[in-house]
Design an enzyme around this catalytic site. Sequence first.
Site, short mmCIF file in Angstrom:
data_model
loop_
_atom_site.label_atom_id
_atom_site.label_comp_id
_atom_site.label_asym_id
_atom_site.label_seq_id
_atom_site.Cartn_x
_atom_site.Cartn_y
_atom_site.Cartn_z
N SER A 154 45.73 33.30 47.19
CA SER A 154 45.43 31.87 47.41
C SER A 154 45.99 31.29 48.71
O SER A 154 45.82 31.90 49.75
CB SER A 154 45.79 31.04 46.18
OG SER A 154 45.06 31.48 45.06
N HIS A 173 38.79 29.56 46.61
CA HIS A 173 39.18 30.91 46.19
C HIS A 173 38.19 31.40 45.16
O HIS A 173 37.80 30.65 44.25
CB HIS A 173 40.61 30.90 45.64
CG HIS A 173 41.60 30.34 46.62
ND1 HIS A 173 42.02 31.05 47.71
CD2 HIS A 173 42.19 29.13 46.69
CE1 HIS A 173 42.85 30.31 48.42
NE2 HIS A 173 42.96 29.13 47.82
N CYS A 180 47.27 32.62 42.56
CA CYS A 180 46.53 33.08 41.39
C CYS A 180 47.14 34.40 40.90
O CYS A 180 48.25 34.77 41.26
CB CYS A 180 45.06 33.23 41.72
SG CYS A 180 44.74 34.33 43.14
N SER A 237 38.80 34.06 50.04
CA SER A 237 39.63 32.86 50.17
C SER A 237 39.31 32.16 51.48
O SER A 237 38.98 32.80 52.48
CB SER A 237 41.12 33.20 50.13
OG SER A 237 41.53 33.56 48.82
#
Length: 350
Positions: free
Chosen positions: A68, A258, A82, A245
């Site tokens: 992320s 994302h 994440c 991302s």
Amino acid sequence: MASSGFEGFEKRLELRFFGNDHATSAGRSHGLRLIDSTSLEAVLRAVQCTIVSSVGNRFFDSYVLSESSLFIYPSKVIIKTCGTTKLLKSVRPLVALAGSLGLSARSCRYTRGSFIFREAQPFPHTSFRDEVAYLEDSLPATLCFRKASIMHSKVGSHSWHVFTACDPTSPAADGRRDPDDLFTVEVCMTELGCSQSRKFFQDPGRVGEFTGDTAGKAMTAATSIDQINPDALICDFAFEPCGYSMNGIEGDRYSTIHVTPEDGFSYASYEFVGSVYDHRDDIVGVLRKVGQIFRPTTMSVSVTSVGNDSWSWIAGALEPLGLKRRSCDSDDFPETGMVVFQTFTAARRK
């Protein structure tokens, strides 16, 4: 990665600080942006992620992480991760690093959705109760106005967890703009459209042929993500064999996307900062483009604002895409203001 699949739902932490004008005023000092790379990497090691790409401007620095994103302003840091990262392990070292620059904690906001693979999460993310207890123990005692809440919905897989804390005696750290003008929109999407998800996989026969930056730019163009906000400078990255991302920067505002596209647990998120002075049609257009790009079966939208009704236009933006609002919940938090959490599902779904 969890044994059952990769966890797309992010954990998000926002820490704000204050100090003397020389240390925190944008344009006169870098404040938190003075944190050196070695110290920053040590924080991210504790979280269990790394920097894969970065870009900055005169307002803030933006980092795409292996899990992320990270944004560092002179008096504010936002980090969302994440997978099975340990985001809250960053709280103590970030507060300490800020202290070394003459800054004190002003507020904390932690948010997340409902994990898909809850059993795979490591401590302190094993439950919201554990997360709150860890935050309570990690934050300075001066952040004494605290509140934790779970905002539920009629869609069992989407709930919104919020923890806030603030120092009621601290001055506003950013005098450039009345904070009542700004709002943050956090979007979580699950069960993405199949054709949309496929665009975030690299060609199996060409995996390793391109760098993450090159493959990321190709995905940005192929999905029209670059058209969500054409004025933003985009820093993007593609993972192998799949995943994507992106951080966008425009002036003093950021946006971030994302994507975890695997079948069975596909997920995408979009976050951006808006102002009540933005043209309403422009904001509606942004959210509608996001829905069109990912075509999710379920979509949740959390809007955090102080003293305005920025959440009220969400349904009007999404219902033309066939997404029906299933629930709406709201709550007030110290310093943060009002959080409004809405969930939508494809109209065909009962």
